[in-house]
Enzyme design. Sequence first.
Site, PDB file in Angstrom:
ATOM      1  N   GLU A 175       0.560  -0.901   0.409  1.00 50.10           N
ATOM      2  CA  GLU A 175      -0.281  -0.054  -0.041  1.00 50.10           C
ATOM      3  C   GLU A 175       1.207   1.249   0.037  1.00 50.10           C
ATOM      4  OE1 GLU A 175      -3.049  -0.808   3.390  1.00 50.10           O
ATOM      5  OE2 GLU A 175      -3.479  -2.590   2.328  1.00 50.10           O
TER       6      GLU A 175
ATOM      7  N   ASN B 134       2.406  -5.087  -2.943  1.00 53.21           N
ATOM      8  CA  ASN B 134       0.678  -5.777  -2.603  1.00 53.21           C
ATOM      9  C   ASN B 134      -0.147  -4.517  -2.834  1.00 53.21           C
ATOM     10  OD1 ASN B 134      -1.504  -7.823  -1.802  1.00 53.21           O
ATOM     11  ND2 ASN B 134      -0.975  -7.225  -0.193  1.00 53.21           N
TER      12      ASN B 134
HETATM   13  O1  9MR Z   1      -7.512  -7.924   8.875  1.00 49.67           O
HETATM   14  C1  9MR Z   1      -6.647  -7.477   9.379  1.00 49.67           C
HETATM   15  C2  9MR Z   1      -6.830  -6.796  10.137  1.00 49.67           C
HETATM   16  O2  9MR Z   1      -7.027  -7.586  11.148  1.00 49.67           O
HETATM   17  C3  9MR Z   1      -6.266  -5.786  10.819  1.00 49.67           C
HETATM   18  O3  9MR Z   1      -6.844  -4.769  12.222  1.00 49.67           O
HETATM   19  C4  9MR Z   1      -6.180  -4.736  10.067  1.00 49.67           C
HETATM   20  C5  9MR Z   1      -5.119  -3.333  10.760  1.00 49.67           C
HETATM   21  O4  9MR Z   1      -5.474  -2.884   9.327  1.00 49.67           O
HETATM   22  O5  9MR Z   1      -5.076  -4.471   8.549  1.00 49.67           O
HETATM   23  C6  9MR Z   1      -6.132  -6.265   8.212  1.00 49.67           C
HETATM   24  O6  9MR Z   1      -5.021  -6.811   7.493  1.00 49.67           O
HETATM   25  C7  9MR Z   1      -5.532  -5.157   5.797  1.00 49.67           C
HETATM   26  C8  9MR Z   1      -3.984  -5.796   5.338  1.00 49.67           C
HETATM   27  O7  9MR Z   1      -3.311  -6.035   6.588  1.00 49.67           O
HETATM   28  C9  9MR Z   1      -3.338  -5.051   3.958  1.00 49.67           C
HETATM   29  N1  9MR Z   1      -4.742  -4.287   3.515  1.00 49.67           N
HETATM   30  C10 9MR Z   1      -6.240  -4.494   4.179  1.00 49.67           C
HETATM   31  C11 9MR Z   1      -6.329  -5.361   5.245  1.00 49.67           C
HETATM   32  C12 9MR Z   1      -7.855  -4.587   6.155  1.00 49.67           C
HETATM   33  O8  9MR Z   1      -7.287  -3.776   6.274  1.00 49.67           O
END
Ligand code: 9MR
Length: 373
Positions: A163, A204
């Site tokens: 990101e 990603n």
């Molecule tokens: O699923 C993840 C969640 O449990 C966390 O709290 C969150 C924190 O930002 O991140 C989520 O996973 C993310 C991933 O690592 C990167 N792309 C977006 C996903 C959804 O927020």
Amino acid sequence: MHLTTVVPVTLAALASAKPCPDEKVKGLDYYAKKAGLQYFGSATDTPGQRERAGLDAAYAQYDKIMWGGEFGSTTPTNGQKWLFTEPQQGVFNFTEGDYTANNAKKHGLSLRCHALVWHNQLGEYVNQVQWTPETLRAQIVSHIENVAGHYKGQCNHWDVVNEALEEDGTYRKSVFYNVLGEEYIKLAFKTAARVDPKAKLYYNDYSIEWPSKKTEGAARIVKMLRDEGIKIDGVGLQGHLTAEGGVTLDQHIAAIKSFTDLDLEVAVTELDIRLQEPATTTNLAQQKEKYKNIVGACVQVKGCVGITIWDFYDPFSWVPYFFPGEGAAGLWFANFTTHPAYDGIVEALTNKTAPVGKGKGKGKGPGKRSLWA
Ligand code: 9MR
């Protein structure tokens, strides 16, 4: 030889026999491999990091699906992130990430590793220290050396940078960008390639599942790395989509192809398709269509190697916590029945549409993708 000695040996052999191929679970991974993909996976987490606590009674059933053959790959939803792996500067902890990595090994799933450099879920110090370019470079290198070093040889893919882009395709103003500019991306990929040369290295991001300025921005990152001879193998399209949204199959195909045309592989890395609660026959049908589109696009473009859903079980999804009023984004309801979208995915994986594009089709080599027959 006496019969008494023969019988026990035969029974023992039977007891330890591996299931023959046609006894294999006919789940999503089975159909994905039949369609020429390398895997169909699901993200998962340590029970302590799952979004909803207190569901201990569900764990046995959850684990049976997670590790019982339905999926061929997994990603730790949170456990390998900076916050967990280097919570204080120079203090490393792999407990959370190892849970998923060890289970993957034990149950024969491949591992997509996530994520080395991301602006979110950092140890607090990362945004507090007054970095100079020199100290931040050293910090990034040390983080990657330790984390990718710990998992060396276990990661089929690494999300090296996550990101880095804004919606308009310009760089996100993270601590890494503010101090180092785009150099931090080059440094991260260079270091990851040195530390774990066999892992496929990925950029990603989300909102790059259709053609847009951001999708072009991701291609620009790839070109920047390639121009300097730095290894990048793939682009991950996260796939956090909505049932009501208007993205079409053709748009997904165009976005995936824009990367495979650069001779990269593509993976759908964090797929979930949320809907406005409550779930109804109508929005579940829309969701099914949307799942079918993105999975179908991956199947149809050579070079799209696999799909991971961002936890299969609705109660463990991040969605309701980030998008109040929305949910049911996964494939299994709380009572462990499946969404209609599950059948939609199987339909997409068993569709006979001819593949498009000149991507490498790394699952089985160029042009050799076997379609379901
Ligand atoms: O699923 C993840 C969640 O449990 C966390 O709290 C969150 C924190 O930002 O991140 C989520 O996973 C993310 C991933 O690592 C990167 N792309 C977006 C996903 C959804 O927020």
